[in-house]
Design a protein around this motif. Structure first.
Motif, PDB file in Angstrom:
ATOM      1  N   ARG A 212       8.943  -3.789 -20.586  1.00 15.30           N
ATOM      2  CA  ARG A 212       9.706  -3.636 -19.353  1.00 15.30           C
ATOM      3  C   ARG A 212       8.756  -3.326 -18.215  1.00 15.30           C
ATOM      4  O   ARG A 212       7.724  -2.678 -18.413  1.00 15.30           O
ATOM      5  CB  ARG A 212      10.752  -2.531 -19.508  1.00 15.30           C
ATOM      6  N   ARG A 213       9.114  -3.750 -17.001  1.00 12.78           N
ATOM      7  CA  ARG A 213       8.224  -3.577 -15.863  1.00 12.78           C
ATOM      8  C   ARG A 213       8.927  -2.807 -14.751  1.00 12.78           C
ATOM      9  O   ARG A 213      10.154  -2.845 -14.639  1.00 12.78           O
ATOM     10  CB  ARG A 213       7.743  -4.942 -15.333  1.00 12.78           C
ATOM     11  N   VAL A 214       8.120  -2.094 -13.962  1.00 11.56           N
ATOM     12  CA  VAL A 214       8.654  -1.410 -12.784  1.00 11.56           C
ATOM     13  C   VAL A 214       8.215  -2.195 -11.560  1.00 11.56           C
ATOM     14  O   VAL A 214       7.195  -2.890 -11.577  1.00 11.56           O
ATOM     15  CB  VAL A 214       8.153   0.046 -12.689  1.00 11.56           C
ATOM     16  N   GLU A 215       9.012  -2.078 -10.527  1.00 22.64           N
ATOM     17  CA  GLU A 215       8.718  -2.805  -9.290  1.00 22.64           C
ATOM     18  C   GLU A 215       8.668  -1.811  -8.137  1.00 22.64           C
ATOM     19  O   GLU A 215       9.562  -0.983  -7.976  1.00 22.64           O
ATOM     20  CB  GLU A 215       9.793  -3.862  -9.041  1.00 22.64           C
ATOM     21  N   VAL A 216       7.595  -1.889  -7.345  1.00 22.85           N
ATOM     22  CA  VAL A 216       7.411  -0.998  -6.196  1.00 22.85           C
ATOM     23  C   VAL A 216       6.970  -1.843  -5.006  1.00 22.85           C
ATOM     24  O   VAL A 216       6.129  -2.738  -5.154  1.00 22.85           O
ATOM     25  CB  VAL A 216       6.328   0.080  -6.474  1.00 22.85           C
ATOM     26  N   VAL A 217       7.546  -1.574  -3.842  1.00 21.47           N
ATOM     27  CA  VAL A 217       7.109  -2.267  -2.628  1.00 21.47           C
ATOM     28  C   VAL A 217       6.074  -1.386  -1.932  1.00 21.47           C
ATOM     29  O   VAL A 217       6.394  -0.317  -1.415  1.00 21.47           O
ATOM     30  CB  VAL A 217       8.291  -2.572  -1.681  1.00 21.47           C
ATOM     31  N   ASP A 218       4.844  -1.833  -1.981  1.00 22.44           N
ATOM     32  CA  ASP A 218       3.734  -1.112  -1.354  1.00 22.44           C
ATOM     33  C   ASP A 218       3.606  -1.598   0.091  1.00 22.44           C
ATOM     34  O   ASP A 218       3.653  -2.798   0.347  1.00 22.44           O
ATOM     35  CB  ASP A 218       2.446  -1.400  -2.134  1.00 22.44           C
ATOM     36  N   ALA A 219       3.425  -0.658   1.026  1.00 23.33           N
ATOM     37  CA  ALA A 219       3.391  -1.025   2.444  1.00 23.33           C
ATOM     38  C   ALA A 219       2.160  -1.838   2.806  1.00 23.33           C
ATOM     39  O   ALA A 219       2.139  -2.507   3.849  1.00 23.33           O
ATOM     40  CB  ALA A 219       3.449   0.229   3.309  1.00 23.33           C
ATOM     41  N   ILE A 220       1.126  -1.801   1.972  1.00 25.67           N
ATOM     42  CA  ILE A 220      -0.088  -2.574   2.227  1.00 25.67           C
ATOM     43  C   ILE A 220      -0.130  -3.823   1.349  1.00 25.67           C
ATOM     44  O   ILE A 220      -0.447  -4.920   1.813  1.00 25.67           O
ATOM     45  CB  ILE A 220      -1.346  -1.711   1.971  1.00 25.67           C
ATOM     46  N   ARG A 221       0.236  -3.670   0.079  1.00 24.74           N
ATOM     47  CA  ARG A 221       0.050  -4.730  -0.901  1.00 24.74           C
ATOM     48  C   ARG A 221       1.301  -5.558  -1.178  1.00 24.74           C
ATOM     49  O   ARG A 221       1.254  -6.516  -1.936  1.00 24.74           O
ATOM     50  CB  ARG A 221      -0.470  -4.113  -2.213  1.00 24.74           C
ATOM     51  N   GLY A 222       2.413  -5.137  -0.578  1.00 26.39           N
ATOM     52  CA  GLY A 222       3.645  -5.878  -0.806  1.00 26.39           C
ATOM     53  C   GLY A 222       4.297  -5.487  -2.120  1.00 26.39           C
ATOM     54  O   GLY A 222       4.118  -4.391  -2.647  1.00 26.39           O
ATOM     55  N   ARG A 223       5.047  -6.428  -2.707  1.00 22.19           N
ATOM     56  CA  ARG A 223       5.801  -6.145  -3.931  1.00 22.19           C
ATOM     57  C   ARG A 223       4.860  -6.117  -5.135  1.00 22.19           C
ATOM     58  O   ARG A 223       4.156  -7.083  -5.421  1.00 22.19           O
ATOM     59  CB  ARG A 223       6.887  -7.208  -4.112  1.00 22.19           C
ATOM     60  N   LEU A 224       4.873  -4.988  -5.835  1.00 20.95           N
ATOM     61  CA  LEU A 224       4.029  -4.829  -7.020  1.00 20.95           C
ATOM     62  C   LEU A 224       4.911  -4.718  -8.251  1.00 20.95           C
ATOM     63  O   LEU A 224       5.927  -4.011  -8.238  1.00 20.95           O
ATOM     64  CB  LEU A 224       3.179  -3.562  -6.916  1.00 20.95           C
ATOM     65  N   THR A 225       4.543  -5.405  -9.318  1.00 21.36           N
ATOM     66  CA  THR A 225       5.216  -5.213 -10.607  1.00 21.36           C
ATOM     67  C   THR A 225       4.156  -4.856 -11.631  1.00 21.36           C
ATOM     68  O   THR A 225       3.054  -5.416 -11.630  1.00 21.36           O
ATOM     69  CB  THR A 225       5.959  -6.487 -11.054  1.00 21.36           C
ATOM     70  N   MET A 226       4.501  -3.905 -12.489  1.00 29.27           N
ATOM     71  CA  MET A 226       3.543  -3.463 -13.502  1.00 29.27           C
ATOM     72  C   MET A 226       4.311  -2.904 -14.694  1.00 29.27           C
ATOM     73  O   MET A 226       5.492  -2.549 -14.550  1.00 29.27           O
ATOM     74  CB  MET A 226       2.592  -2.420 -12.917  1.00 29.27           C
ATOM     75  N   PRO A 227       3.655  -2.851 -15.847  1.00 30.09           N
ATOM     76  CA  PRO A 227       4.348  -2.316 -17.028  1.00 30.09           C
ATOM     77  C   PRO A 227       4.809  -0.884 -16.779  1.00 30.09           C
ATOM     78  O   PRO A 227       4.109  -0.102 -16.136  1.00 30.09           O
ATOM     79  CB  PRO A 227       3.270  -2.371 -18.122  1.00 30.09           C
ATOM     80  N   ALA A 264      -6.833   2.857  -3.914  1.00 29.01           N
ATOM     81  CA  ALA A 264      -6.383   1.898  -4.922  1.00 29.01           C
ATOM     82  C   ALA A 264      -6.577   2.411  -6.342  1.00 29.01           C
ATOM     83  O   ALA A 264      -5.928   1.922  -7.277  1.00 29.01           O
ATOM     84  CB  ALA A 264      -7.141   0.573  -4.744  1.00 29.01           C
ATOM     85  N   GLU A 265      -7.457   3.409  -6.524  1.00 28.53           N
ATOM     86  CA  GLU A 265      -7.693   3.939  -7.874  1.00 28.53           C
ATOM     87  C   GLU A 265      -6.448   4.585  -8.469  1.00 28.53           C
ATOM     88  O   GLU A 265      -6.383   4.805  -9.681  1.00 28.53           O
ATOM     89  CB  GLU A 265      -8.851   4.941  -7.872  1.00 28.53           C
ATOM     90  N   TRP A 266      -5.428   4.893  -7.614  1.00 33.56           N
ATOM     91  CA  TRP A 266      -4.204   5.518  -8.116  1.00 33.56           C
ATOM     92  C   TRP A 266      -3.141   4.488  -8.501  1.00 33.56           C
ATOM     93  O   TRP A 266      -2.075   4.865  -8.996  1.00 33.56           O
ATOM     94  CB  TRP A 266      -3.629   6.479  -7.068  1.00 33.56           C
ATOM     95  N   LEU A 267      -3.432   3.219  -8.325  1.00 34.77           N
ATOM     96  CA  LEU A 267      -2.425   2.197  -8.663  1.00 34.77           C
ATOM     97  C   LEU A 267      -2.022   2.261 -10.131  1.00 34.77           C
ATOM     98  O   LEU A 267      -0.847   2.089 -10.469  1.00 34.77           O
ATOM     99  CB  LEU A 267      -2.972   0.801  -8.338  1.00 34.77           C
ATOM    100  N   SER A 268      -2.999   2.511 -10.998  1.00 32.24           N
ATOM    101  CA  SER A 268      -2.686   2.516 -12.443  1.00 32.24           C
ATOM    102  C   SER A 268      -1.769   3.683 -12.811  1.00 32.24           C
ATOM    103  O   SER A 268      -1.111   3.648 -13.854  1.00 32.24           O
ATOM    104  CB  SER A 268      -3.982   2.599 -13.260  1.00 32.24           C
ATOM    105  N   SER A 269      -1.718   4.724 -11.979  1.00 30.97           N
ATOM    106  CA  SER A 269      -0.857   5.887 -12.252  1.00 30.97           C
ATOM    107  C   SER A 269       0.545   5.714 -11.672  1.00 30.97           C
ATOM    108  O   SER A 269       1.418   6.550 -11.934  1.00 30.97           O
ATOM    109  CB  SER A 269      -1.479   7.152 -11.652  1.00 30.97           C
ATOM    110  N   LEU A 270       0.752   4.666 -10.910  1.00 36.31           N
ATOM    111  CA  LEU A 270       2.028   4.507 -10.215  1.00 36.31           C
ATOM    112  C   LEU A 270       3.239   4.505 -11.154  1.00 36.31           C
ATOM    113  O   LEU A 270       4.258   5.145 -10.841  1.00 36.31           O
ATOM    114  CB  LEU A 270       1.988   3.234  -9.362  1.00 36.31           C
ATOM    115  N   PRO A 271       3.181   3.839 -12.313  1.00 36.17           N
ATOM    116  CA  PRO A 271       4.350   3.875 -13.206  1.00 36.17           C
ATOM    117  C   PRO A 271       4.727   5.295 -13.646  1.00 36.17           C
ATOM    118  O   PRO A 271       5.913   5.605 -13.803  1.00 36.17           O
ATOM    119  CB  PRO A 271       3.907   3.022 -14.395  1.00 36.17           C
TER     120      PRO A 271
END
Length: 557
Positions: A212-227, A264-271
């Motif tokens: 399953r994936r989560v979806e987040v709209v990042d104000a810089i990177r746009g729509r992000l999907t990740m596990p 950007a190093e915190w992207l992996s912690s976003l889920p």
């Protein structure tokens, strides 16, 4: 399991309820669309360019929208804490003109949403950990370091993702009695999030590998999907101190942060953060994950700025070198927003705060930091700053970082003339870059700092040097205008066999020893110690006749 009973067992000292904290820190009363941002550095003794890069983005987002920008000290990692680091953070950010509306200061907190130092907020974090435990969304984990090591070894052998989750989370489904027995035995424990995420499994296992994936709209990177997260992440350490994941989620909610600007190093912690916000029942702030700061290596390849390899990553570097805050701000905006340089060309004299900063114009692939470009921009910025303000800036810098130059600031009017040298010309000189370079560049005006650095031109034989200087002194009149002054040098040159014009020497080098420029360079070196400098006549007018005659006489001895 009676989760309320478990929560009371683990947190008997916590009497406040989450609702009481919600009432203590109510939603802010701000204009519609106002943004609330924060800078959350760690007091490790190293505040870096990335902190300043993010701070400018935070400050612009908040202040352009009529919102609030605050400073929060994120010191939950006590192993990395350095004494005096908080003061360094506050002083460094103030030096670069970062203006906070509230937060930690040298004299205590300012604002109604503190305490703004995370290590002082322990009961708040424990209250919300208690809430998660009472709802069956978190649990105490008594695994020892040895047991965790054994689990990791097993996972390596099984070729699965390392971590505490699913079947490897041995304390996840303990009974109340098991927990009570472990506590009575004095065993150490942490509080872990009981993740609802599904374990990632290998396709080779034959099991369903769908994630399953989560979806987040990042104000810089746009729509992000990740596990989605499936780890039972630690939220409270054995000391009762929260991890970054837990502390920032609670603080950003209670301090009513609307936009989180971070690397950007915190992207992996976003889920993990998404799951924590969901489990706590709170709306997420807008995340803005900035690009990593990069530089070109000697081969022209991009690489990440490194604390070990690049002194320019530290803000202390810019303070000790004495870069003017306005120059640094101007430069950082060129890498923060792709349209800033175009705006500056169209608005060369406009205050930088008139530029409309947006997250949409921020790079997501890597911001290229170029020290040479900063220097070029600094030249332009300093040209627009009046000499009296540059004097104050240099004097303050010298007092803190270079007291050996303090004598240069004793005669204010003398220094102002030096700083204005050539700046009002039709093609103004752009010699001023940063404080240390400036004081070294103008040091020849001061006897204490004066050093002769360059040799006499090869075209001038040694036996001519004293003759040139002696003739110069005998004809020198401090009241001569620039034209008359140079005519006298030309006369000295021609009498000694030098061409009156460089082009004559170039056409017929066999007829002359050199040209008038070589003769004037001898005078320049005697006066300034350098073969290159601003206009000699103007320099002499600033130095005064006594110093001019003394310098030349001293050289002849």
């Amino acid at each position: 399991m009676d989760y309320n009973r478990l929560a009371e067992l683990l947190f008997p000292q916590i009497q406040k309820t989450p609702q009481e904290y919600e009432e203590m820190y109510p939603p802010r009363t701000l204009p519609e669309g106002a943004k609330v941002t924060r800078l959350g550095p760690s007091p490790t003794g190293f505040i870096h360019l990335g902190n300043l890069y993010g701070a400018f983005a935070d400050e612009r987002l908040a202040h352009q929208s009529g919102g609030v920008f605050y400073l929060r000290i994120e010191d939950t990692d006590d192993k990395r804490y350095v004494d005096g680091a908080v003061e360094t953070i506050i002083d460094s950010l103030r030096f670069f003109g970062i203006q906070f509306d509230e937060g930690a200061t040298r004299s205590g907190d300012v604002g109604d949403y503190g305490d703004y130092t995370q290590s002082h907020r322990g009961p708040i974090y424990q209250c919300f950990a208690k809430k998660l435990v009472s709802e069956g969304k978190a649990y105490p984990c008594f695994l020892t370091e040895q047991e965790i090591g054994e689990i990791r070894a097993q996972q390596e052998e099984e070729k699965v993702t390392p971590g505490i989750y699913g079947r490897y989370a041995r304390c996840r489904d303990w009974s109340f009695e098991q927990v009570q027995e472990a506590l009575q035995a004095g065993r150490s424990y942490v509080i872990r999030l009981k993740s609802d995420g599904r374990e990632t499994v290998s396709e080779k296992s034959g099991e369903d590998a769908t994630v399953r994936r989560v979806e987040v709209v990042d104000a810089i990177r746009g729509r992000l999907t990740m596990p989605e997260n499936f780890m039972d992440t630690v939220i409270l350490k054995a000391t009762g101190i929260p991890t970054y994941h837990f502390a920032h989620v609670i603080d950003d909610h209670l301090m009513r942060t609307t936009h989180v600007v971070r690397g950007a190093e915190w992207l992996s912690s976003l889920p993990v953060h998404v799951e924590l916000f969901e489990k706590l029942g709170w709306e997420m702030p807008v995340y803005c994950h900035t690009a990593q700061l990069m530089k070109l290596d000697e081969q022209g390849n991009r690489r990440k700025l490194s604390k070990r390899e690049d002194p320019e990553l530290s803000l202390d570097y810019y303070r000790r070198q004495g870069y003017h805050p306005e120059a640094v701000r101007e430069y950082l905006l060129t890498i923060l927003n792709s349209d800033f340089e175009e705006w500056r060309i169209a608005n060369p004299d406009a205050p930088v705060d008139e530029f409309r900063f947006t997250t949409e114009k921020m790079s997501s692939s890597g911001a290229l930091f170029d020290l040479n470009k900063l220097n070029d921009i600094s030249k332009d910025v300093l040209l627009k700053i009046p000499a009296d303000r540059i004097y104050e800036f240099l004097s303050d810098w010298s007092r803190e970082f270079a007291p050996e130059y303090s004598n240069m600031f004793e005669d204010r009017e003398y220094m102002l003339k030096i700083l204005d040298l050539g700046r009002g010309d039709k093609k103004p000189r752009k010699d001023l870059i940063y404080a240390r370079q400036i004081v070294e560049f103008i040091s020849y005006f001061f006897d204490k700092q004066f050093r002769r650095e360059d040799p006499i031109p090869a075209e001038v034989p040694q036996e001519d040097v004293n003759t040139i200087l002696s003739s110069y002194l005998s004809t020198y009149d401090h009241s001569d205008d620039q034209s008359r002054w140079f005519d006298k040098i030309r006369e000295i040159a021609t009498e000694l066999g030098y061409a009156a014009k460089p082009k004559d020497f170039k056409k017929h080098p066999e007829e002359y020893k050199g040209h008038v420029g070589h003769v004037s360079t001898v005078i320049r070196i005697a006066l300034m110690g350098r073969a290159q400098s601003p206009d000699v006549w103007t320099i002499q007018q600033i130095m005064g006749e006594e110093k001019v005659r003394a310098r030349i006489s001293d050289y002849m001895e």
